[in-house]
Design a protein around this motif. Structure first.
Motif, PDB file in Angstrom:
ATOM      1  N   LYS A 197       0.842  -1.193   0.000  1.00 42.04           N
ATOM      2  CA  LYS A 197       0.000   0.000   0.000  1.00 42.04           C
ATOM      3  C   LYS A 197       0.881   1.248   0.000  1.00 42.04           C
ATOM      4  O   LYS A 197       2.052   1.203   0.337  1.00 42.04           O
ATOM      5  N   ASN A 198       0.278   2.346  -0.391  1.00 45.16           N
ATOM      6  CA  ASN A 198       1.016   3.605  -0.349  1.00 45.16           C
ATOM      7  C   ASN A 198       1.051   4.195   1.056  1.00 45.16           C
ATOM      8  O   ASN A 198       1.949   4.969   1.380  1.00 45.16           O
ATOM      9  N   GLU A 199       0.053   3.837   1.875  1.00 51.01           N
ATOM     10  CA  GLU A 199      -0.028   4.376   3.235  1.00 51.01           C
ATOM     11  C   GLU A 199      -0.443   3.281   4.199  1.00 51.01           C
ATOM     12  O   GLU A 199      -1.120   2.317   3.817  1.00 51.01           O
ATOM     13  N   THR A 200      -0.059   3.448   5.453  1.00 47.27           N
ATOM     14  CA  THR A 200      -0.500   2.568   6.517  1.00 47.27           C
ATOM     15  C   THR A 200      -0.687   3.413   7.765  1.00 47.27           C
ATOM     16  O   THR A 200      -0.196   4.547   7.844  1.00 47.27           O
ATOM     17  N   LEU A 201      -1.401   2.882   8.748  1.00 41.01           N
ATOM     18  CA  LEU A 201      -1.589   3.619   9.990  1.00 41.01           C
ATOM     19  C   LEU A 201      -0.251   3.783  10.701  1.00 41.01           C
ATOM     20  O   LEU A 201       0.570   2.859  10.735  1.00 41.01           O
ATOM     21  N   LEU A 202      -0.044   4.953  11.262  1.00 40.24           N
ATOM     22  CA  LEU A 202       1.188   5.203  11.994  1.00 40.24           C
ATOM     23  C   LEU A 202       1.321   4.237  13.165  1.00 40.24           C
ATOM     24  O   LEU A 202       2.440   3.821  13.506  1.00 40.24           O
ATOM     25  N   SER A 203       0.196   3.864  13.767  1.00 43.32           N
ATOM     26  CA  SER A 203       0.246   2.914  14.886  1.00 43.32           C
ATOM     27  C   SER A 203       0.810   1.564  14.442  1.00 43.32           C
ATOM     28  O   SER A 203       1.556   0.918  15.185  1.00 43.32           O
ATOM     29  N   ARG A 204       0.489   1.124  13.224  1.00 43.21           N
ATOM     30  CA  ARG A 204       1.036  -0.138  12.712  1.00 43.21           C
ATOM     31  C   ARG A 204       2.525  -0.001  12.415  1.00 43.21           C
ATOM     32  O   ARG A 204       3.301  -0.942  12.642  1.00 43.21           O
ATOM     33  N   GLU A 205       2.909   1.141  11.897  1.00 43.45           N
ATOM     34  CA  GLU A 205       4.320   1.368  11.632  1.00 43.45           C
ATOM     35  C   GLU A 205       5.120   1.377  12.936  1.00 43.45           C
ATOM     36  O   GLU A 205       6.222   0.830  13.004  1.00 43.45           O
ATOM     37  N   VAL A 206       4.549   1.985  13.974  1.00 44.73           N
ATOM     38  CA  VAL A 206       5.208   2.002  15.276  1.00 44.73           C
ATOM     39  C   VAL A 206       5.291   0.585  15.840  1.00 44.73           C
ATOM     40  O   VAL A 206       6.307   0.186  16.434  1.00 44.73           O
TER      41      VAL A 206
END
Length: 337
Positions: A197-206
């Motif tokens: 995806k081009n974007e993901t939730l910041l919480s998932r990235e963290v």
């Protein structure tokens, strides 16, 4: 069209009985000008003027103006319009043919040039809008292609480094290596699905960052001090997936020594829609000069390029070496609005 309005509506304000022949002439002019407007806009400008054939276009416009005035003169003489108009405006005076008035021809030429000017402007604006739309589509395709290429490089790069770490761990602690494989499988699911995806939730990235840090901890010795401060985001902010990973990889790859004490600092804060990310680690020249260490340049170059494509004018990235303290530092600020 403005010229048609002038030709058909303006005479209605005259307080005289206008002969029917006058309206024939006006309708003929209106038909000619409307035809000229669309022929010039739809065919002549795109196929002649915008193809660089300026001399042919100018010559044709001049000849068209001469033809336009000539047809009007012929139509007026054929309809005997000068005499009829004289009787309408001056019924008590006898008609004397004094030749044509230049003011009338100048007005007709101005109407002709006005029609040509407006149609040329409309065609030029339409061509510019079409070219601009095509340019944006090409830029978007180029950016998407480049981002796909960059993300395709991140996957094997991350996977290769992590497997190397787990392989090294198997010689020290098999149980820890098994736990590391479980964490790796969870992280790879993130890589396989979220990275598409081009974007993901910041919480998932963290969450991915925390898993990566925990995975790295398993191979560290007591000589390494970790100073970790990763804030859990409260809002549903979105970010490009695996954007921060290369900085983490650099910290653990270049900031760890089996012989000397070292410290790694990782800090992530969220204020509103702005993310502040910072890393700091020691530099060990003997290790950083090895061929394997140089591979991390790929990740950093990719990250810088992704930032410039995804967050133009919305990020600030600074990094460098403190030669006195033998430390490498990174400061990244991203506005995710």
């Amino acid at each position: 069209m403005l010229s048609t309005v002038l030709l058909l509506l303006s005479p209605l304000s005259w307080r005289v009985d206008i002969p029917l022949e006058f309206w024939f002439r006006q309708v003929l002019m209106a038909i000619f000008l409307i035809s000229l407007f669309y022929v010039n806009m739809l065919w002549f400008v795109p196929n002649v003027l915008l193809k660089g054939k300026h001399a042919i276009y100018l010559l044709t416009i001049i000849l068209g103006g001469v033809l336009f005035v000539g047809l009007l003169i012929y139509a007026e003489n054929f309809l005997n319009l000068p005499e009829l108009m004289h009787k309408a405006f001056n019924p008590d005076k006898p008609y004397v043919n004094k030749g044509r008035r230049i003011s009338g021809d100048v007005f007709n030429i101005m109407i002709y040039l006005l029609t040509i000017g407006i149609s040329t402007s409309v065609a030029s604006v339409q061509k510019w809008q079409k070219d601009e739309l095509l340019r944006r589509e090409l830029d978007e395709q180029r950016i998407n292609t480049e981002l796909s290429y960059l993300k395709a490089q991140i996957n094997p790069h991350f996977f290769f480094n992590t497997l190397n770490n787990i392989y090294a761990l198997t010689n020290l602690d098999v149980k820890k290596a098994q736990e590391a494989l479980l964490k790796l499988s969870r992280m790879m699911r993130y890589v396989l699905y979220e990275n598409q995806k081009n974007e993901t939730l910041l919480s998932r990235e963290v969450g991915f960052i925390n898993d990566y840090i925990e995975l790295m901890k398993m191979r560290l010795t007591e000589k390494v001090t970790l100073n970790i401060s990763v804030e859990e985001p409260k809002d549903d902010l979105v970010i490009a997936p695996m954007l921060l990973l290369p900085f983490l990889e650099n910290s653990f790859k270049h900031g760890v020594s089996s012989q000397h004490p070292s410290e790694i600092m990782i800090k992530l804060e969220v204020m509103g829609s702005t993310v502040f990310f910072e890393t700091k680690n020691h530099i060990f020249p003997a290790y950083s000069d090895s061929p394997e260490a140089n591979e991390n340049g790929i990740g950093l170059v990719n990250t810088q390029r992704r930032l410039s494509l995804l967050y133009p004018d919305k990020y600030r990235l600074k990094f460098g070496k403190d030669e006195d303290k033998q430390e490498y530092w990174v400061n990244l600020t991203i506005n995710l609005e």
